[in-house]
Motif scaffolding. Structure first.
Motif, PDB file in Angstrom:
ATOM      1  N   LEU A 397     -35.886  52.116  48.565  1.00 50.87           N
ATOM      2  CA  LEU A 397     -37.113  51.526  48.034  1.00 50.87           C
ATOM      3  C   LEU A 397     -37.865  52.629  47.306  1.00 50.87           C
ATOM      4  N   ILE A 398     -38.080  52.411  46.014  1.00 57.09           N
ATOM      5  CA  ILE A 398     -38.621  53.501  45.196  1.00 57.09           C
ATOM      6  C   ILE A 398     -39.749  52.987  44.311  1.00 57.09           C
ATOM      7  N   GLY A 399     -40.790  53.791  44.198  1.00 62.13           N
ATOM      8  CA  GLY A 399     -41.838  53.447  43.246  1.00 62.13           C
ATOM      9  C   GLY A 399     -43.226  53.661  43.813  1.00 62.13           C
ATOM     10  N   PRO A 400     -44.186  53.841  42.911  1.00 62.84           N
ATOM     11  CA  PRO A 400     -45.556  54.170  43.345  1.00 62.84           C
ATOM     12  C   PRO A 400     -46.256  53.027  44.080  1.00 62.84           C
ATOM     13  N   LEU A 401     -45.720  51.819  43.997  1.00 58.90           N
ATOM     14  CA  LEU A 401     -46.402  50.704  44.670  1.00 58.90           C
ATOM     15  C   LEU A 401     -45.677  50.255  45.938  1.00 58.90           C
ATOM     16  N   ALA A 402     -44.714  51.052  46.367  1.00 60.19           N
ATOM     17  CA  ALA A 402     -43.885  50.627  47.500  1.00 60.19           C
ATOM     18  C   ALA A 402     -44.554  50.844  48.843  1.00 60.19           C
ATOM     19  N   ASP A 403     -45.439  51.834  48.920  1.00 59.50           N
ATOM     20  CA  ASP A 403     -45.946  52.175  50.255  1.00 59.50           C
ATOM     21  C   ASP A 403     -47.448  52.437  50.215  1.00 59.50           C
ATOM     22  N   THR A 404     -48.157  51.588  49.508  1.00 64.20           N
ATOM     23  CA  THR A 404     -49.599  51.782  49.406  1.00 64.20           C
ATOM     24  C   THR A 404     -50.345  50.589  49.981  1.00 64.20           C
ATOM     25  N   LYS A 405     -51.257  50.851  50.882  1.00 60.00           N
ATOM     26  CA  LYS A 405     -52.076  49.771  51.426  1.00 60.00           C
ATOM     27  C   LYS A 405     -53.157  49.384  50.422  1.00 60.00           C
ATOM     28  N   PRO A 421     -50.047  45.365  55.962  1.00 64.52           N
ATOM     29  CA  PRO A 421     -48.836  46.188  55.842  1.00 64.52           C
ATOM     30  C   PRO A 421     -48.446  46.435  54.390  1.00 64.52           C
ATOM     31  N   THR A 422     -47.848  47.565  54.154  1.00 64.38           N
ATOM     32  CA  THR A 422     -47.334  47.858  52.818  1.00 64.38           C
ATOM     33  C   THR A 422     -45.992  47.154  52.653  1.00 64.38           C
ATOM     34  N   LEU A 423     -45.500  47.201  51.441  1.00 65.88           N
ATOM     35  CA  LEU A 423     -44.190  46.613  51.187  1.00 65.88           C
ATOM     36  C   LEU A 423     -43.126  47.314  52.037  1.00 65.88           C
ATOM     37  N   ARG A 424     -43.242  48.625  52.101  1.00 62.41           N
ATOM     38  CA  ARG A 424     -42.255  49.389  52.875  1.00 62.41           C
ATOM     39  C   ARG A 424     -42.277  48.956  54.348  1.00 62.41           C
ATOM     40  N   GLU A 425     -43.489  48.796  54.884  1.00 58.60           N
ATOM     41  CA  GLU A 425     -43.593  48.367  56.287  1.00 58.60           C
ATOM     42  C   GLU A 425     -43.011  46.961  56.464  1.00 58.60           C
ATOM     43  N   THR A 460     -56.073  55.772  44.574  1.00 58.46           N
ATOM     44  CA  THR A 460     -55.476  54.964  45.629  1.00 58.46           C
ATOM     45  C   THR A 460     -53.997  55.249  45.846  1.00 58.46           C
ATOM     46  N   ILE A 461     -53.384  56.025  44.956  1.00 56.98           N
ATOM     47  CA  ILE A 461     -51.969  56.385  45.124  1.00 56.98           C
ATOM     48  C   ILE A 461     -51.900  57.906  45.142  1.00 56.98           C
ATOM     49  N   PRO A 462     -51.173  58.475  46.097  1.00 62.80           N
ATOM     50  CA  PRO A 462     -51.066  59.939  46.094  1.00 62.80           C
ATOM     51  C   PRO A 462     -50.506  60.427  44.760  1.00 62.80           C
ATOM     52  N   ARG A 463     -51.105  61.501  44.233  1.00 61.36           N
ATOM     53  CA  ARG A 463     -50.588  62.021  42.961  1.00 61.36           C
ATOM     54  C   ARG A 463     -49.789  63.293  43.214  1.00 61.36           C
ATOM     55  N   GLY A 464     -48.708  63.415  42.500  1.00 62.73           N
ATOM     56  CA  GLY A 464     -47.867  64.597  42.672  1.00 62.73           C
ATOM     57  C   GLY A 464     -47.248  64.976  41.344  1.00 62.73           C
ATOM     58  N   MET A 487     -42.856  48.731  41.079  1.00 63.19           N
ATOM     59  CA  MET A 487     -43.571  49.376  39.975  1.00 63.19           C
ATOM     60  C   MET A 487     -44.593  48.426  39.381  1.00 63.19           C
ATOM     61  N   GLY A 488     -45.311  48.903  38.379  1.00 64.17           N
ATOM     62  CA  GLY A 488     -46.277  48.040  37.713  1.00 64.17           C
ATOM     63  C   GLY A 488     -47.620  48.720  37.576  1.00 64.17           C
ATOM     64  N   GLU A 489     -48.674  47.909  37.637  1.00 67.18           N
ATOM     65  CA  GLU A 489     -50.019  48.468  37.488  1.00 67.18           C
ATOM     66  C   GLU A 489     -50.751  48.449  38.821  1.00 67.18           C
ATOM     67  N   LEU A 490     -51.794  49.267  38.918  1.00 70.72           N
ATOM     68  CA  LEU A 490     -52.639  49.241  40.114  1.00 70.72           C
ATOM     69  C   LEU A 490     -53.475  47.972  40.101  1.00 70.72           C
ATOM     70  N   GLN A 491     -53.928  47.574  41.299  1.00 73.39           N
ATOM     71  CA  GLN A 491     -54.718  46.346  41.332  1.00 73.39           C
ATOM     72  C   GLN A 491     -55.992  46.462  40.495  1.00 73.39           C
ATOM     73  N   GLU A 492     -56.557  47.652  40.416  1.00 75.12           N
ATOM     74  CA  GLU A 492     -57.794  47.820  39.647  1.00 75.12           C
ATOM     75  C   GLU A 492     -57.553  47.885  38.144  1.00 75.12           C
ATOM     76  N   MET A 493     -56.305  47.779  37.727  1.00 72.57           N
ATOM     77  CA  MET A 493     -56.021  47.801  36.298  1.00 72.57           C
ATOM     78  C   MET A 493     -56.074  46.408  35.693  1.00 72.57           C
TER      79      MET A 493
END
Ligand code: BGC
Length: 751
Positions: A397-405, A421-425, A460-464, A487-493
């Motif tokens: 499972l890969i992507g910036p929206l996979a494990d964000t509450k 729960p997040t998608l990963r959970e 809202t998403i860890p940046r690296g 993947m995709g956009e943040l909810q605030e977008m």
């Protein structure tokens, strides 16, 4: 003792009838108190409430406030209501409102997603549940439904509406009003607020708050129907929009607020402005605060949301003859009537039963309803034998929206608790150890340079470091049998003030996707979005794409229900998804033009209405969505190929589930008025049915075609049906339809 407290004391005696009651009360009110009822202010802090000696508390005690928005929590609300009831001269209770748009703490999918379910009873139920939860926490008014039609996905607020179609939009508008309000006789029902009246979705270039300018014919036929439907369903309040209509801001547009809304459509509730909309009319260039406030009141605005323009200027305007006492009385009466209908005079604490928080909010039953509806909203855009996934082997499972509450609820969920729960959970739970789940974030949501907003925007998403994260993701994916990309956009977008001028996947995500695809493994893209995304590259390269929008609190489980095949996807797009930005606006119910593209070939030709570099049709048309099974549609059968002008015929098709999965299908009916006194759209949705077919099963679906369905507003804005030929089309989406023609005859049944 205030009026409401007195009434509570004599609770045994019923209140006087509404008119009499309100007249008596108004007889006791000063001008300031009447103007006070027209004033709506924010609580300041949604969670902590209002301090004893703030200016809002002062206004409450002085009877200079009619309603409060954005105060969460029954304890807070009870405290403030007591202040109004016990400490103001007349003790008139306040209305407490909030943007409960797609759920309260049980969060349902964003409205655009809900529309893609085409499941009217489930949408109605979502509103009913939202009402139950919100009233269990003290609220009695919600700023929903938002029914603005829009054909421009750049406009972030498409997330909050039903999409591009007036017929579907109207059915959803009615359902939501029914769901929220019922008959307002129960304390778990809430007053709805229809918004944003009107035409807010027509903002030029999809830029929020921008100018709107359109013909009356388009307004009447395409943009007004959902507002009208909600009014006819009995909506209790209406919010005026920020934009101009015919160059007059909606909030001061008498034609809109009085002639149309009240005289033509018979609306009998109250009109509230959008946030600060009266003061914004100074920027619109209509005058100073006193002038614009008077214009608003005279046009038919009853309540001022957060401009404090009525309280600041109306007394002066009254003295100077710019408004009359009758204008003020009328608005005040409408607001007091709403309070009466909400039962607040009978019992101002009707919505303040503290025990309900424990029993009525985020219950297992509500969460199940949200999960079911969420699964119905996902739209399968492409599937080259990847889905459903098996619960076996190793899944990356890969992507910036996979494990964000933080990105689970979606835009407009101010009351969400963010414990979901997040998608990963969700995946971890669904797999129950039957398969190994690996995870890597893979990339940032986008590069810093992409957005004008500062870094806090995507906090809202860890940046690296993108390069490093990509290497990790590739390493993870190499170990897996199948790759799931979130993947995709943040909810605030998406949502308010979230217009975008490029709707493709962000570069960093696309680049990662490209590299993952090169591993040659089965890959599915879960696209999170609050609007149509442009997925032309993905359609070409990615084997499976499931559009999951923002699906609410139960996202994690609902996505797994579909991903692993417990349910077949059944969502169908309610906004066309363009091939590229330049096509926007692209929508299915357009006019034919004098130089249409040849329907069957869709090929470019010089001097046709087309582009040199892209075909006219969208990438995925309105109504489109695949399933794990296949459905075969028979030809259309009409009960007659002639219909009297006031008659009825039926149109039927038989649909067979020819695949291996039990699944739902949304069968869609379109018509075309072939010849009219004005040019008519090439297709208009006029019916739909959501059916369930087990593998191998067939069913005949019948639509009743009444003359009402064939009506439209003509050049003179009369609601007419014109005799002549109509094409009747049925299919799984707006593109792939079967067609029959019917002649509507000029004479009536009796002749
Ligand atoms: C939005 C409305 C909302 C209001 C109150 C405005 O900015 O346009 O949709 O109901 O704020 O929060």
């Amino acid at each position: 003792m205030g009026v409401a407290a007195k009434n509570k004391k004599k609770a045994q005696q019923p209140l006087k009838p509404m008119n009499e009651f309100v007249s008596e009360l108004m007889g006791k009110m000063t001008v300031q108190e009447k103007i006070g009822q027209l004033n709506l202010l924010p609580s300041g802090d949604i969670q902590t409430g209002i301090s004893e000696n703030s200016s809002v508390s002062e206004a409450i005690r002085q009877g200079r406030l009619g309603a409060i928005l954005n105060l969460k929590g029954v304890d807070n609300i009870l405290k403030v209501q007591k202040m109004a009831v016990e400490e103001s001269r007349l003790g008139i209770p306040l209305i407490f409102g909030m943007d409960v748009i797609h759920g309260y703490e049980t969060i349902f999918p964003i409205p655009l997603a809900q529309a893609c379910s085409w499941d009217i009873p489930a949408i109605e139920q979502s509103a009913r549940i939202a009402a139950q939860e919100a009233t269990a926490d003290g609220l009695c008014w919600t700023y929903s439904p938002m029914v603005d039609i829009s054909v421009d996905p750049r406009w972030g607020r498409v997330a909050e509406g039903a999409g591009e179609d007036p017929f579907l939009g109207s059915r959803i508008a009615e359902a939501m009003v029914r769901g929220y309000q019922g008959d307002l006789s129960r304390r778990d029902q809430i007053m709805a607020c229809l918004k944003h009246y009107a035409l807010y979705g027509g903002s030029e270039a999809g830029r929020d708050y921008n100018t709107v300018d359109m013909s009356r014919i388009r307004m009447y036929n395409q943009y007004f129907p959902p507002y009208k439907a909600a009014v006819e369903a009995g909506v209790g309040s209406v919010m005026s929009s920020f934009n101009t209509v015919d160059y007059v801001p909606a909030t001061a547009n008498r034609w809109l607020l009085t002639d149309m809304l009240r005289q033509q459509w018979k609306f009998d509730g109250f009109v509230v402005t959008d946030y600060g909309a009266i003061n914004e009319m100074i920027n619109h260039g209509l005058g100073d605060q006193q002038q614009v406030a008077a214009l608003a009141l005279k046009a038919g605005t009853d309540m001022d949301m957060c401009s404090e323009a009525f309280t600041a200027t109306l007394e002066k305007s009254l003295e100077e003859g710019k408004v009359t006492m009758a204008d003020i009385d009328q608005a005040c009466r409408r607001i007091l009537e709403a309070k009466y209908k909400l039962g607040l005079f009978a019992d101002p604490y009707r919505y303040c039963d503290k025990s309900r928080r424990a029993t009525d909010i985020y219950t297992a039953e509500h969460r199940q309803a949200a999960r079911n509806l969420a699964a119905e909203t996902f739209v399968l855009l492409k599937n080259d034998n990847v889905l459903p996934l098996k619960k076996q082997g190793t899944i990356a499972l890969i992507g910036p929206l996979a494990d964000t509450k933080n990105n689970i609820p979606g835009t407009w969920a101010p009351t969400a608790t963010y414990q979901y729960p997040t998608l990963r959970e969700g995946m971890q739970r669904a797999l129950q150890g039957q398969a190994t789940l690996l995870y890597a974030q893979g990339c940032n949501i986008c590069r810093d340079s992409v957005l004008q907003a500062d870094g806090s925007f995507y906090r809202t998403i860890p940046r690296g470091d993108d390069a490093q994260m990509r290497l990790q993701a590739l390493e993870t994916a190499r170990q897996a049998d199948v790759i799931v990309c979130a993947m995709g956009e943040l909810q605030e977008m998406s949502g308010e003030s979230s217009s975008r001028s490029n709707l493709e996947l962000f570069d960093v995500q696309r680049e990662l996707l490209d590299e993952l695809l090169r591993l040659g493994k089965p890959l599915v893209l879960l696209n999170f979005a609050g609007r149509p995304t442009i997925l032309s590259w993905e359609q070409q390269h990615v084997p499976a794409i499931l559009n999951v929008w923002f699906a609410g609190s139960e996202t994690g489980d609902a996505v797994c229900d579909v991903l692993f095949g417990d349910k077949s996807p059944s969502g169908k797009l309610t906004m066309s998804m363009p091939q590229n930005m330049g096509q926007i606006p692209v929508y299915y119910n357009h006019l034919n033009t004098g130089r249409p593209v040849e329907e069957n070939t869709q090929k470019f030709a010089k001097f046709q209405s087309n582009y040199l570099d892209v075909r006219n049709e969208p990438l995925y048309p309105f109504g489109y969505g695949l399933s794990y099974t296949t459905f075969q549609y028979s030809d259309v059968t009409l009960s007659s190929d002639q219909m009297k002008i006031d008659g009825t015929i039926t149109a039927s098709v038989t649909i067979k589930n020819t695949g291996h999965y039990d699944a739902d299908e949304v069968v869609q009916l379109y018509i075309r008025d072939v010849v009219g006194s004005i040019s008519r759209p090439v297709k208009e949705l006029k019916g739909f049915q959501r059916i369930h077919l087990n593998a191998g099963e067939s069913r005949t679906v019948t639509f009743k075609i009444t003359s009402d369905l064939l009506k439209f507003y003509d050049y003179h804005l009369n609601d007419v049906i014109e005799p002549g030929d109509f094409d009747i089309m049925i299919g799984p989406n707006s593109r792939d339809v079967k067609k029959k023609r019917v002649s509507v005859l000029a004479f009536s049944a009796g002749s």
